[in-house]
Design an enzyme around this catalytic site. Sequence first.
Site, PDB file in Angstrom:
ATOM      1  CD1 TRP B 101      38.437  37.796  39.971  1.00  0.00           C
ATOM      2  CD2 TRP B 101      39.762  38.889  39.727  1.00  0.00           C
ATOM      3  NE1 TRP B 101      37.380  38.981  38.812  1.00  0.00           N
ATOM      4  CE2 TRP B 101      38.728  38.635  38.388  1.00  0.00           C
ATOM      5  CE3 TRP B 101      41.334  39.504  39.642  1.00  0.00           C
ATOM      6  CZ2 TRP B 101      38.990  40.345  38.110  1.00  0.00           C
ATOM      7  CZ3 TRP B 101      41.487  40.754  38.167  1.00  0.00           C
ATOM      8  CH2 TRP B 101      39.633  40.979  38.125  1.00  0.00           C
ATOM      9  CG  ASP B 170      40.040  39.923  46.020  1.00  0.00           C
ATOM     10  OD1 ASP B 170      39.065  40.386  46.313  1.00  0.00           O
ATOM     11  OD2 ASP B 170      40.286  39.858  44.843  1.00  0.00           O
ATOM     12  CE  LYS B 194      34.616  43.438  40.607  1.00  0.00           C
ATOM     13  NZ  LYS B 194      34.192  43.525  39.327  1.00  0.00           N
TER      14      LYS B 194
END
Lengths: 359, 359
Positions: B101, B170, B194
């Site tokens: 990511w 993030d 999530k």
Amino acid sequence: MSRVINFSPGPATLPLSVLEEVRDELIDFRGSGMSLLEHSHRGKDYEAVHNAANADLRELLSIPDTHTVLWMQGGATGQFAFVPMSFLGGGVADYVNTGSWSKKAFESAKFYGEPRWAGTGKEGDKFVRAPMTLDLSADAKYVHLTSNATIMGIQYDAFPDVGDKPLVADMSSDLLWKPLDVSKFALIYAGAQKNLGPAGVTLVIARKDFIEQGAKDFPEIFQYRYIAENDSLQNTPPTFAIYMVGKVLKWVKANGGAAGMEARNRKKGELLYGLIDAHPEFFRCPVEQGSRSVMNAVFRLPTEELEAQFLAETKAAGMVNLKGHRSVGGVRVSMYNAMEPENVAKLVEFMDAFRKKHG
Amino acid sequence: MSRVINFSPGPATLPLSVLEEVRDELIDFRGSGMSLLEHSHRGKDYEAVHNAANADLRELLSIPDTHTVLWMQGGATGQFAFVPMSFLGGGVADYVNTGSWSKKAFESAKFYGEPRWAGTGKEGDKFVRAPMTLDLSADAKYVHLTSNATIMGIQYDAFPDVGDKPLVADMSSDLLWKPLDVSKFALIYAGAQKNLGPAGVTLVIARKDFIEQGAKDFPEIFQYRYIAENDSLQNTPPTFAIYMVGKVLKWVKANGGAAGMEARNRKKGELLYGLIDAHPEFFRCPVEQGSRSVMNAVFRLPTEELEAQFLAETKAAGMVNLKGHRSVGGVRVSMYNAMEPENVAKLVEFMDAFRKKHG
């Protein structure tokens, strides 16, 4: 309370049967032991939902193999930027002006090149038509129009001829209101929350060779090509919104497909505009015959006081969200695919009684 | 079938009580006679949902008045572009590498300036830690890190000191896993799917004076400033996804708030890593103590055959989505806020029995 008749311009009314199905499988999606909301976008259960929505949209609009279907995020406002980002490249593009939404698309394009107005539906201080005659520039990278202007109540029934220029259309409020010759368009985009489902997903139908030519000097997530290559699964898509659009598409199929929608919608339009035209001294529609939107009918009553009274009385009668957009005032009747004709008939009956009392 | 235990890395398991509430009000939202899915984002019913979600997030994370909350679309992948678009301006930014990511964020930033790696959690060919010592550049416009690396199973518990540099994080997979000192961050972003709700909405918490400095040479829809000015209502937001995040936030409040989540999550982590540490010859976790993710625990078994068998047997026992990411293999146990500790206990019991049989 009992179900109201919701004339909201969007998010808008959905078929009751679709809502009932969603409710019934909300906790346990098709025997999987979990909600669709909890399913991974990489799993086979969601994959089936995704593929069915794609296939049903292709079937309903007879989308040719030359075109691909994408499921994006960010609404039409996002597309106002993505389109020129990919295809303008400092050049010229022809935009057609039918009011607020076209103007927003135009303003956004200025960051990537030189949009110009190739036509306008404005006459004096009002928007009155969907212009069919355009002044196209020889070097335009594309021609952009809004198929249905929700605020102004203006809709294209047929589309202007743009020769061999790529035609890009914002169909956020009327995609699938009737059959469409998709082959005429280089790219179509549509936020789902009016005619196709809930807010949160944007459909794109694009000619493959057109998006293949798009620029590459910005992150892949903004590139149509990349999204097409990944079947819209490059990152987590808005799974629930796509699932609901899929259900609405099944409902469209069960109700005669695109042709069935057209029959429903024409019927609603005839009912409403029939009354307006029979009493033009009471119901004043600013839009010309031939450009009147079957999705959003706008009209004024003789006074603002009567308009306020009309909105209050319809609301009391269970018919809500009829107020015109704050920029134009008056009354707006939004009647996308899912609006039942009998509900429009009920409104028209109310309108006529109101006219008899106050006209 | 009965409800499975869903260890999906995202979209992920949601509190059953939240799903039940959504189901119960799906057709008629709070007596309004229509579904929340059909409510206009400009109406008072949705406005109440929107404002409550904002207020609850602010309360749960003690967000100071210096910071604003935004509800966006496009996921973390969108943010990988929006952040450098606004704040990089051809300059340098420091990125911290904890795997896939962070690399995607880094690649995306290259279009807007010169990202550089200021730290890495990689040792040899594996990612093993969340680096606390960073090599910051004097002219960095910001420092970017991923608070929890879902694929690698690496999480920051405390954060590195970046001095007066704007820290951008993030937090897609762990926002609200425990209390957070928001004042330390210039901008936090998190896809909801999530730890916070369903797919389709991205939360942003940003320092007002930081986003005020953002660039303006691209369409407003990509400008944090503009979204803040419009309270995220500049265009139609993903109303249903925001509504569901709002419900999850109420559930968090009813379960002890951020501190309650931390207690739940620490308990789950201790159960799982306790077993792993007791039998390191059987359960091999590549991540160092202190950097092990409490959200996503990754480990390998002695052979790939045993891993396949483990995945098949857990699935048969109603514990699904335990397969590690295709890029790293093995087993991954995702246990975000909504995962009940008793379900992790059940898995740990199963793991121990499996070890006894095959170890």
